[in-house]
Design a protein around this motif. Structure first.
Motif, PDB file in Angstrom:
ATOM      1  N   THR A  43       0.810  -1.219   0.000  1.00  0.00           N
ATOM      2  CA  THR A  43       0.000   0.000   0.000  1.00  0.00           C
ATOM      3  C   THR A  43       0.845   1.270   0.000  1.00  0.00           C
ATOM      4  OG1 THR A  43      -0.181  -0.152   2.414  1.00  0.00           O
ATOM      5  CG2 THR A  43      -1.970  -1.109   1.105  1.00  0.00           C
ATOM      6  N   ASP A  44       2.025   1.197   0.576  1.00  0.00           N
ATOM      7  CA  ASP A  44       2.908   2.365   0.625  1.00  0.00           C
ATOM      8  C   ASP A  44       3.606   2.534  -0.727  1.00  0.00           C
ATOM      9  OD1 ASP A  44       5.063   4.153   0.983  1.00  0.00           O
ATOM     10  OD2 ASP A  44       5.273   3.581   3.090  1.00  0.00           O
ATOM     11  N   PRO A  45       3.410   3.690  -1.394  1.00  0.00           N
ATOM     12  CA  PRO A  45       4.017   3.904  -2.713  1.00  0.00           C
ATOM     13  C   PRO A  45       5.543   3.820  -2.711  1.00  0.00           C
ATOM     14  CG  PRO A  45       2.473   5.675  -2.182  1.00  0.00           C
ATOM     15  CD  PRO A  45       2.586   4.802  -0.977  1.00  0.00           C
ATOM     16  N   LYS A  46       6.169   4.239  -1.623  1.00  0.00           N
ATOM     17  CA  LYS A  46       7.635   4.185  -1.547  1.00  0.00           C
ATOM     18  C   LYS A  46       8.117   2.744  -1.478  1.00  0.00           C
ATOM     19  CE  LYS A  46       8.247   8.720   0.515  1.00  0.00           C
ATOM     20  NZ  LYS A  46       8.732   9.486   1.662  1.00  0.00           N
ATOM     21  N   ILE A  47       7.439   1.942  -0.688  1.00  0.00           N
ATOM     22  CA  ILE A  47       7.799   0.524  -0.584  1.00  0.00           C
ATOM     23  C   ILE A  47       7.541  -0.172  -1.912  1.00  0.00           C
ATOM     24  CG2 ILE A  47       7.153  -1.671   0.490  1.00  0.00           C
ATOM     25  CD1 ILE A  47       6.751  -0.090   3.105  1.00  0.00           C
ATOM     26  N   LYS A  48       6.425   0.169  -2.540  1.00  0.00           N
ATOM     27  CA  LYS A  48       6.089  -0.415  -3.836  1.00  0.00           C
ATOM     28  C   LYS A  48       7.162  -0.075  -4.879  1.00  0.00           C
ATOM     29  CE  LYS A  48       1.701  -1.447  -5.704  1.00  0.00           C
ATOM     30  NZ  LYS A  48       0.302  -1.172  -5.718  1.00  0.00           N
ATOM     31  N   ALA A  49       7.666   1.141  -4.848  1.00  0.00           N
ATOM     32  CA  ALA A  49       8.699   1.569  -5.798  1.00  0.00           C
ATOM     33  C   ALA A  49       9.997   0.792  -5.582  1.00  0.00           C
ATOM     34  CB  ALA A  49       8.953   3.062  -5.663  1.00  0.00           C
TER      35      ALA A  49
END
Length: 68
Positions: A23-29
């Protein structure tokens, strides 16, 4: 070779599903960069097979090494 390739695909798909759930965009990136690195590493690890079967052109290998 087929069994090894199958394992790579399974790991890749499990990893991809985990990225989709993040859910966290930074983690996803970060995870997306990691899965790309995993894919590139596995292709380069077995580059002879890709080259022998003409799956990838020689120019592709230099691009993959540069990306890695």
């Amino acid at each position: 070779d087929a069994a090894v390739a199958h394992c790579y695909v399974l790991v890749y798909n499990y990893f991809l599903n985990a990225i989709k759930k993040a859910t966290d965009p930074k983690i996803k990136a970060v995870l997306t960069k990691m899965i790309v690195l995993y894919g590139i590493d596995k292709i380069l690890e077995r580059s002879a097979k890709f080259y022998e079967t003409s799956t990838l052109k020689p120019e592709a290998f230099s691009l993959l090494f540069a990306k890695k």
